[in-house]
Each structure stands twice: as structure tokens, then as C-alpha cells.
Design a protein around this motif. Structure first.
Motif, short mmCIF file in Angstrom:
data_model
loop_
_atom_site.label_atom_id
_atom_site.label_comp_id
_atom_site.label_asym_id
_atom_site.label_seq_id
_atom_site.Cartn_x
_atom_site.Cartn_y
_atom_site.Cartn_z
N GLN A 169 13.57 -1.29 -0.62
CA GLN A 169 12.64 -1.92 0.32
C GLN A 169 11.85 -3.02 -0.37
N GLN A 170 11.46 -2.76 -1.63
CA GLN A 170 10.71 -3.76 -2.37
C GLN A 170 11.56 -4.99 -2.65
N GLU B 217 10.83 -8.94 -9.79
CA GLU B 217 9.56 -9.52 -9.36
C GLU B 217 9.32 -10.87 -10.03
N GLU C 97 12.66 3.26 -2.02
CA GLU C 97 11.46 2.44 -2.17
C GLU C 97 11.76 1.14 -2.90
N GLN C 98 12.59 1.21 -3.94
CA GLN C 98 12.94 0.01 -4.69
C GLN C 98 13.77 -0.95 -3.84
#
Length: 375
Positions: free
Chosen positions: A241-242, A213, A238-239
Motif C-alpha cells: 500500500q505504501q 521512499e 502495508e508495504q
């Protein structure tokens, strides 16, 4: 002495594995070493390959779905202890510690000295039976403080920080060889980019997504200068996709689990360990520093004990994306300073992270216990 080392992990135990294997290998030349672990564990397989080390299968059932196995383990362990007459049992997790303590409640014979190493920063909130715990090893100053404030405060608490092989396995690579390794590992993706890496994987508490990030928050011109390399546990759905949503798919290299960890570290310009839970002092941080890589760590638990901020690495607040991104801009602007900072990281590792000191101090705790038992 006859020493039993135990651990409960059924697959990879991370730093637990590294810790136990280092002790087993070093002390097996002078003592009789046994390692008890689940048969499916990486620890069991690697300990079994060490000469002069005996492996024993015990699952150390702790989860509710596995409790049916516990009575069998409870019956088997006293037979093992009676047969082998260990001087020291060194436990390295709650499940193995609990099983040993249960057996000791009804134990009639000469008691082995039971040593507990605390490998995490989880505060002990409930009273635990300490009758079968004689010595506590804390792997960081902050962990020692937690233990002294807990029910284990009645036991001697010795701080023995994790040691690594700074001479052979985790020594800096020849620059030309490192460059070749970097090219082979990352291919054209590396180029002249700043390679920021970790070998801690994507476990939720490791803070790896925080680094991704922070890189994504850089101005585009700077973001294009960076590639993030992650070895260890792979990202979950999920990670992933992030990572894609952040536009970082082409800037993150997922290495997965690797056995040749030093070759991965050799491809880094700087390392990072940004944990915000569970972590103690971190083998990974010390390994990267020993290979001449400056490391960014979070101000959590024992991680800052590795770093002199701004001298041989950097300390950031946990989960502070803006602060980390600002630090990265400073590092990129002063990229020519990284070799000198890495050299200081290496110097600190040689002076403070010695595996010889780690093993000698651990053996001294065992010897005190063995002497007490003999008396």
C-alpha cells in the motif's frame, strides 16, 4: 575431525544458510561433516544434497508454542553426541546453542569443542551460561566488540568475515550476457533506466522501503530514470500500500525468492543494503560487490566495513531518506562513473572477501578446538 553444524530456522535462514552450506561443502572433503536443522528448513534440504554431508533432523524448539517438543529433543541430542563423538559442535543461533548448553550441563563424557558464531548485532543484555562455549566467531569487527563486552568476553573471539566465491558464482558477467539477462528479467521496464537493486528482501529491518521512499522523493524527471529491483522476502500488505501511495508501483520490480541470485544481481547497475537493525556484515553486499556492482550501505553495525565511501560504494546514515535521495541525484548525474566504481568494488571483493580465507580461518578455529579436546 568430526564436526556438527547446527541452525534453528525452520524455513529460509538467509545468511545463516549461506554460511553453514559454504563451510559444510568446503570441509566435507577433509572432515566428517554433519548438519542438524529442522526438516522443513532450506538448510536441511540443501545440505542433504551435498555429497559426504550427513543431515540430522532437530527442530531446536524455542518458541513457547513449541516447548512441548523440547524434552524429546533434549533426550535425543545426548544419544547423538554419545554415538558420534563429535570433535566440534558449531552452533549458529540461540535456540540450537541453548539446547547444546542444556545437554552439556549434565554431560559426563569427553566434551566436544563448542564454537558459537554470532550472526546478528543484537546486544547481549542478560547473563548466559557460557560453560559450554569455548570459542566465538564474529563475522564483523563491530560484532566482535559486542561479544567482547558481553558474558562471552571470557571466550576467545575471532573475527572471520563472511567469504564468497568470487571466482565462479559471484564473478562479473560478460556485458552482452548481462544485458540479455537484464532484458529477460525486466523486459521493457528496464530500458536505459538506472537499475538499483538488492537481494535482501522486504524484512522490516533491511531498510528496503527507505530506498523506495528516497527514489519517490527525487524530482519527477529523475524518478523516471530509475527502477528498483528487490529479490527475497516479498512486501507485506502495508508495504504494498505504501509503494502504491508513493506512486512507485511501476518503478519497483518484486522478484521474490530466487535460487539464481547472481543472474538477478547481473541486472543491477548499483546495489544497496540499508539495514538499521540486526544486520552484521552482509553476504548480499559482498556478493553484489564481487559481481562488480557498487553498493550503497547504511552506517550500521559491520556494513561500513565493506565499503570505502565514494571509492567502491557509498555509506549513508540509517533511515535518512533526504540524504539518500540527495546521494541518488549525485549518482544519476555521474552515471558514467559507475563502471569504474564497480571495478573497484570487484577488486576489493577479490582481495578481501575470499571464501578460501573464510574457510581456512574457520577450519583453524576448529583445529585448535580439536587439538585441545585430544589433549
Amino acid at each position: 575431525m568430526k564436526i556438527l553444524l547446527t541452525n534453528f530456522h525452520r524455513d529460509r535462514g538467509g545468511g545463516h544458510d549461506t554460511y553453514i552450506l559454504a563451510i559444510a561443502q568446503a570441509l566435507s572433503l577433509q572432515h566428517r561433516i554433519f548438519v542438524a536443522a529442522p526438516a522443513t528448513s532450506r538448510l536441511f534440504m540443501q545440505a542433504g544434497a551435498l555429497p559426504c554431508v550427513t543431515t540430522i533432523v532437530i527442530d531446536f524448539s524455542a518458541k513457547f508454542k513449541d516447548l512441548a517438543k523440547l524434552p524429546g529433543e533434549y533426550r535425543a541430542l545426548p544419544g547423538l553426541l554419545e554415538r558420534e563423538r563429535f570433535d566440534v559442535i558449531h552452533v549458529n543461533g540461540s535456540p540450537d546453542h541453548w539446547l547444546v548448553k542444556l545437554v552439556m550441563l549434565a554431560w559426563k563424557g569427553a566434551r566436544p569443542r563448542i564454537v558459537l558464531t554470532n550472526h546478528d548485532s543484537i546486544r547481549i543484555k542478560t547473563a548466559r551460561a557460557t560453560r559450554a562455549t569455548y570459542d566465538v566467531i564474529a563475522v564483523s569487527d563491530s560484532t566482535a566488540q559486542l561479544m567482547r563486552e558481553s558474558v562471552y568476553g571470557r571466550c576467545p573471539v575471532t573475527v572471520i568475515k563472511n567469504g564468497i566465491d568470487t571466482v565462479g558464482r559471484y564473478a562479473p558477467r560478460d556485458p552482452q550476457a548481462a544485458a540479455q539477462q537484464r532484458g529477460a528479467f525486466l523486459g521493457p521496464r528496464a530500458g536505459d533506466r538506472l537499475v538499483i537493486g538488492t537481494v535482501t528482501g522486504f524484512d522490516w529491518y533491511k531498510g528496503t522501503m527507505g530506498m523506495i521512499e528516497a527514489v519517490a522523493a527525487l524530482p519527477e524527471s529523475l524518478r523516471d530514470e530509475v527502477v528498483v529491483v528487490v529479490a527475497g522476502v516479498e512486501p507485506n500488505a502495508e508495504q504494498r500500500q505504501q509503494i502504491e501511495a508513493l506512486g512507485m508501483s511501476g518503478r519497483v520490480h518484486v522478484a521474490g525468492f530466487v535460487e539464481d541470485v547472481p543472474s538477478v544481481i547481473a541486472s543491477f547497475d548499483i546495489g544497496f543494503v540499508l539495514s538499521y537493525a540486526i544486520e552484521t556484515v552482509s553476504f548480499a553486499c559482498r556478493e553484489m560487490m564481487a559481481m562488480g556492482k557498487p553498493v550503497i550501505v547504511s552506517r550500521y553495525a559491520g556494513l561500513p566495513e565493506n565499503i570505502d565511501d565514494g571509492v567502491d560504494g557509498w555509506i549513508v546514515e540509517p533511515r535518512d531518506t533526504a540524504g539518500l535521495s540527495s546521494l541518488l541525484q549525485t549518482i544519476i548525474a555521474g552515471r558514467d562513473r559507475l563502471p569504474a566504481i564497480g571495478a573497484r568494488a570487484r577488486e576489493r571483493a577479490v582481495h578481501e572477501f575470499s571464501d578460501e580465507r573464510f574457510i581456512a580461518d574457520t577450519e583453524e578455529v576448529y583445529r585448535q578446538g580439536g587439538a585441545a579436546r585430544g589433549a
